[in-house]
Design a protein around this motif. Sequence first.
Motif, PDB file in Angstrom:
ATOM      1  N   THR A  14       0.829  -1.201   0.000  1.00  0.00           N
ATOM      2  CA  THR A  14       0.000   0.000   0.000  1.00  0.00           C
ATOM      3  C   THR A  14       0.866   1.255   0.000  1.00  0.00           C
ATOM      4  N   LYS A  15       1.997   1.210   0.700  1.00  0.00           N
ATOM      5  CA  LYS A  15       2.876   2.380   0.805  1.00  0.00           C
ATOM      6  C   LYS A  15       3.505   2.747  -0.525  1.00  0.00           C
ATOM      7  N   LYS A  16       3.540   1.800  -1.464  1.00  0.00           N
ATOM      8  CA  LYS A  16       4.120   2.105  -2.758  1.00  0.00           C
ATOM      9  C   LYS A  16       3.329   3.187  -3.485  1.00  0.00           C
ATOM     10  N   HIS A  17       2.038   3.280  -3.147  1.00  0.00           N
ATOM     11  CA  HIS A  17       1.177   4.251  -3.818  1.00  0.00           C
ATOM     12  C   HIS A  17       1.236   5.620  -3.152  1.00  0.00           C
ATOM     13  N   GLU A  18       1.923   5.743  -2.035  1.00  0.00           N
ATOM     14  CA  GLU A  18       2.030   7.019  -1.369  1.00  0.00           C
ATOM     15  C   GLU A  18       2.985   7.938  -2.114  1.00  0.00           C
ATOM     16  N   SER A  19       2.827   9.218  -1.936  1.00  0.00           N
ATOM     17  CA  SER A  19       3.694  10.182  -2.587  1.00  0.00           C
ATOM     18  C   SER A  19       5.089  10.136  -1.982  1.00  0.00           C
ATOM     19  N   ILE A  20       6.079  10.295  -2.834  1.00  0.00           N
ATOM     20  CA  ILE A  20       7.466  10.312  -2.363  1.00  0.00           C
ATOM     21  C   ILE A  20       7.709  11.517  -1.458  1.00  0.00           C
ATOM     22  N   LEU A  21       7.006  12.603  -1.735  1.00  0.00           N
ATOM     23  CA  LEU A  21       7.212  13.829  -0.967  1.00  0.00           C
ATOM     24  C   LEU A  21       6.803  13.676   0.492  1.00  0.00           C
ATOM     25  N   THR A  22       5.924  12.715   0.804  1.00  0.00           N
ATOM     26  CA  THR A  22       5.499  12.490   2.189  1.00  0.00           C
ATOM     27  C   THR A  22       6.344  11.439   2.888  1.00  0.00           C
ATOM     28  N   ASN A  23       7.290  10.886   2.170  1.00  0.00           N
ATOM     29  CA  ASN A  23       8.199   9.901   2.773  1.00  0.00           C
ATOM     30  C   ASN A  23       9.373  10.666   3.381  1.00  0.00           C
ATOM     31  N   TRP A  24       9.232  11.066   4.637  1.00  0.00           N
ATOM     32  CA  TRP A  24      10.212  11.954   5.257  1.00  0.00           C
ATOM     33  C   TRP A  24      11.592  11.328   5.439  1.00  0.00           C
ATOM     34  N   PRO A  25      11.728  10.059   5.773  1.00  0.00           N
ATOM     35  CA  PRO A  25      13.078   9.478   5.822  1.00  0.00           C
ATOM     36  C   PRO A  25      13.791   9.566   4.474  1.00  0.00           C
ATOM     37  N   LEU A  26      13.036   9.309   3.400  1.00  0.00           N
ATOM     38  CA  LEU A  26      13.628   9.410   2.064  1.00  0.00           C
ATOM     39  C   LEU A  26      13.972  10.846   1.722  1.00  0.00           C
ATOM     40  N   MET A  27      13.048  11.774   1.980  1.00  0.00           N
ATOM     41  CA  MET A  27      13.286  13.169   1.653  1.00  0.00           C
ATOM     42  C   MET A  27      14.438  13.756   2.458  1.00  0.00           C
ATOM     43  N   SER A  28      14.559  13.358   3.718  1.00  0.00           N
ATOM     44  CA  SER A  28      15.678  13.854   4.529  1.00  0.00           C
ATOM     45  C   SER A  28      17.005  13.363   3.980  1.00  0.00           C
ATOM     46  N   SER A  29      17.037  12.121   3.505  1.00  0.00           N
ATOM     47  CA  SER A  29      18.265  11.585   2.897  1.00  0.00           C
ATOM     48  C   SER A  29      18.616  12.355   1.631  1.00  0.00           C
ATOM     49  N   ILE A  30      17.597  12.675   0.834  1.00  0.00           N
ATOM     50  CA  ILE A  30      17.827  13.423  -0.399  1.00  0.00           C
ATOM     51  C   ILE A  30      18.366  14.824  -0.088  1.00  0.00           C
ATOM     52  N   ILE A  31      17.795  15.463   0.912  1.00  0.00           N
ATOM     53  CA  ILE A  31      18.236  16.820   1.280  1.00  0.00           C
ATOM     54  C   ILE A  31      19.687  16.807   1.754  1.00  0.00           C
ATOM     55  N   VAL A  32      20.025  15.837   2.604  1.00  0.00           N
ATOM     56  CA  VAL A  32      21.403  15.740   3.094  1.00  0.00           C
ATOM     57  C   VAL A  32      22.360  15.476   1.941  1.00  0.00           C
ATOM     58  N   TYR A  33      21.950  14.597   1.032  1.00  0.00           N
ATOM     59  CA  TYR A  33      22.792  14.293  -0.127  1.00  0.00           C
ATOM     60  C   TYR A  33      22.993  15.540  -0.990  1.00  0.00           C
ATOM     61  N   CYS A  34      21.936  16.326  -1.175  1.00  0.00           N
ATOM     62  CA  CYS A  34      22.053  17.553  -1.963  1.00  0.00           C
ATOM     63  C   CYS A  34      23.034  18.534  -1.330  1.00  0.00           C
ATOM     64  N   ILE A  35      23.000  18.642  -0.005  1.00  0.00           N
ATOM     65  CA  ILE A  35      23.894  19.569   0.689  1.00  0.00           C
ATOM     66  C   ILE A  35      25.350  19.154   0.503  1.00  0.00           C
ATOM     67  N   PHE A  36      25.623  17.858   0.674  1.00  0.00           N
ATOM     68  CA  PHE A  36      26.998  17.390   0.512  1.00  0.00           C
ATOM     69  C   PHE A  36      27.456  17.493  -0.943  1.00  0.00           C
ATOM     70  N   ALA A  37      26.544  17.227  -1.892  1.00  0.00           N
ATOM     71  CA  ALA A  37      26.900  17.351  -3.305  1.00  0.00           C
ATOM     72  C   ALA A  37      27.208  18.805  -3.653  1.00  0.00           C
ATOM     73  N   LEU A  38      26.409  19.728  -3.112  1.00  0.00           N
ATOM     74  CA  LEU A  38      26.657  21.150  -3.323  1.00  0.00           C
ATOM     75  C   LEU A  38      28.021  21.559  -2.771  1.00  0.00           C
ATOM     76  N   HIS A  39      28.335  21.072  -1.583  1.00  0.00           N
ATOM     77  CA  HIS A  39      29.627  21.384  -0.965  1.00  0.00           C
ATOM     78  C   HIS A  39      30.764  20.834  -1.806  1.00  0.00           C
ATOM     79  N   ASP A  40      30.603  19.617  -2.312  1.00  0.00           N
ATOM     80  CA  ASP A  40      31.658  18.966  -3.091  1.00  0.00           C
ATOM     81  C   ASP A  40      31.958  19.750  -4.367  1.00  0.00           C
ATOM     82  N   VAL A  41      30.917  20.051  -5.141  1.00  0.00           N
ATOM     83  CA  VAL A  41      31.112  20.734  -6.419  1.00  0.00           C
ATOM     84  C   VAL A  41      31.548  22.180  -6.203  1.00  0.00           C
ATOM     85  N   ALA A  42      30.953  22.859  -5.216  1.00  0.00           N
ATOM     86  CA  ALA A  42      31.314  24.252  -4.962  1.00  0.00           C
ATOM     87  C   ALA A  42      32.778  24.371  -4.551  1.00  0.00           C
TER      88      ALA A  42
END
Length: 332
Positions: free
Chosen positions: A263-291
């Motif tokens: 059933t959870k497969k049909h839920e929106s990715i945006l409401t999956n907070w563990p996943l979204m938090s991982s994405i946000i952290v990854y974006c921050i580190f990627a930004l730091h790396d390239v910058a």
Amino acid sequence: MEESNNVGNPLLKKHYHEGCPGCKVDLIKEQKKDVTFRNLFNIWIVVLCSTLPIASLYPFLYLMVRDFNIAESEEDISAYAGYVGSAFHLGRCFTSILWGMIADRYGRKPVVFVGIISTIIFNALFGLSSSYVMAFTTRFILGTLNGLIGPMKAYSAEIFREEYQALGLSSVSAAWGVGLVFGPALGGYLAQPAEKYPNLFPKDSFWDKYPYFLPCLVISTFAFAVAIACIWLPETLHNHDVSIENFEALENGSGGATKDKMTKKHESILTNWPLMSSIIVYCIFALHDVAYSEVFSLWTISPRRLGGLSFSTSDVGNILAVSGMSLTSMNL
């Protein structure tokens, strides 16, 4: 009594479809023959094809933009150089999700081939750039067609059994680190070869006319060899649908836990907070790396009268290579 004898047995017998590349990989994994040097090698060379074009231009980007004579003043060179450096990532930002969808629909291997072929062509064209517009355009197109990292992370998890998936994912990071070592080194030592190695590359020769083509040529040649090697790259995507009967059997045999997961497969990715938090952290580190890689290289190679350090391309390549070594050592 009959019920108790079935405890611990699989609810469904795994069925392997004839001619399905994903099933073939699953069968190899079931036989515990998946952890091989070949699989790790495949991951490394493909990820390097994505990393080397990103990291190789930083040591000479400032000088390349300076030679285009587009900046109104010397103080503006770094700003124009920043636009060229970000063009690749801008292109990837627009198409990364699309390439992930294509990889899920048609397979990881076609996406890998498109990314590698784009590296061969557009990285070489970038080295032959004779104007600022050409340099920006080739980098942007290279970024839009380079969708390697996302599918390769999925591939690294699919090609290994569950207990070795961490090894596969860490191989992606380690290969990225190796690219951050060799990329700046190639750009730093091979840019402007007519000035650095006049005995091998004479003045007023082709290499003097296109002083930043040699590092791009080396990377494109490497990508060409990888493209040939990837002909034998195993595909991990299944080309068949999972039957409805299998889903029903799993649901009926495993109670509410599996049903909840489905059933959870049909839920929106945006409401999956563990996943979204991982994405946000990854974006921050990627930004730091390239910058860090881009801003640091522009600062160190800028003249001292503008607040820079007046380093040579070789010096910048050495420093960025040492930084890449630290990332590699943490992932090995």
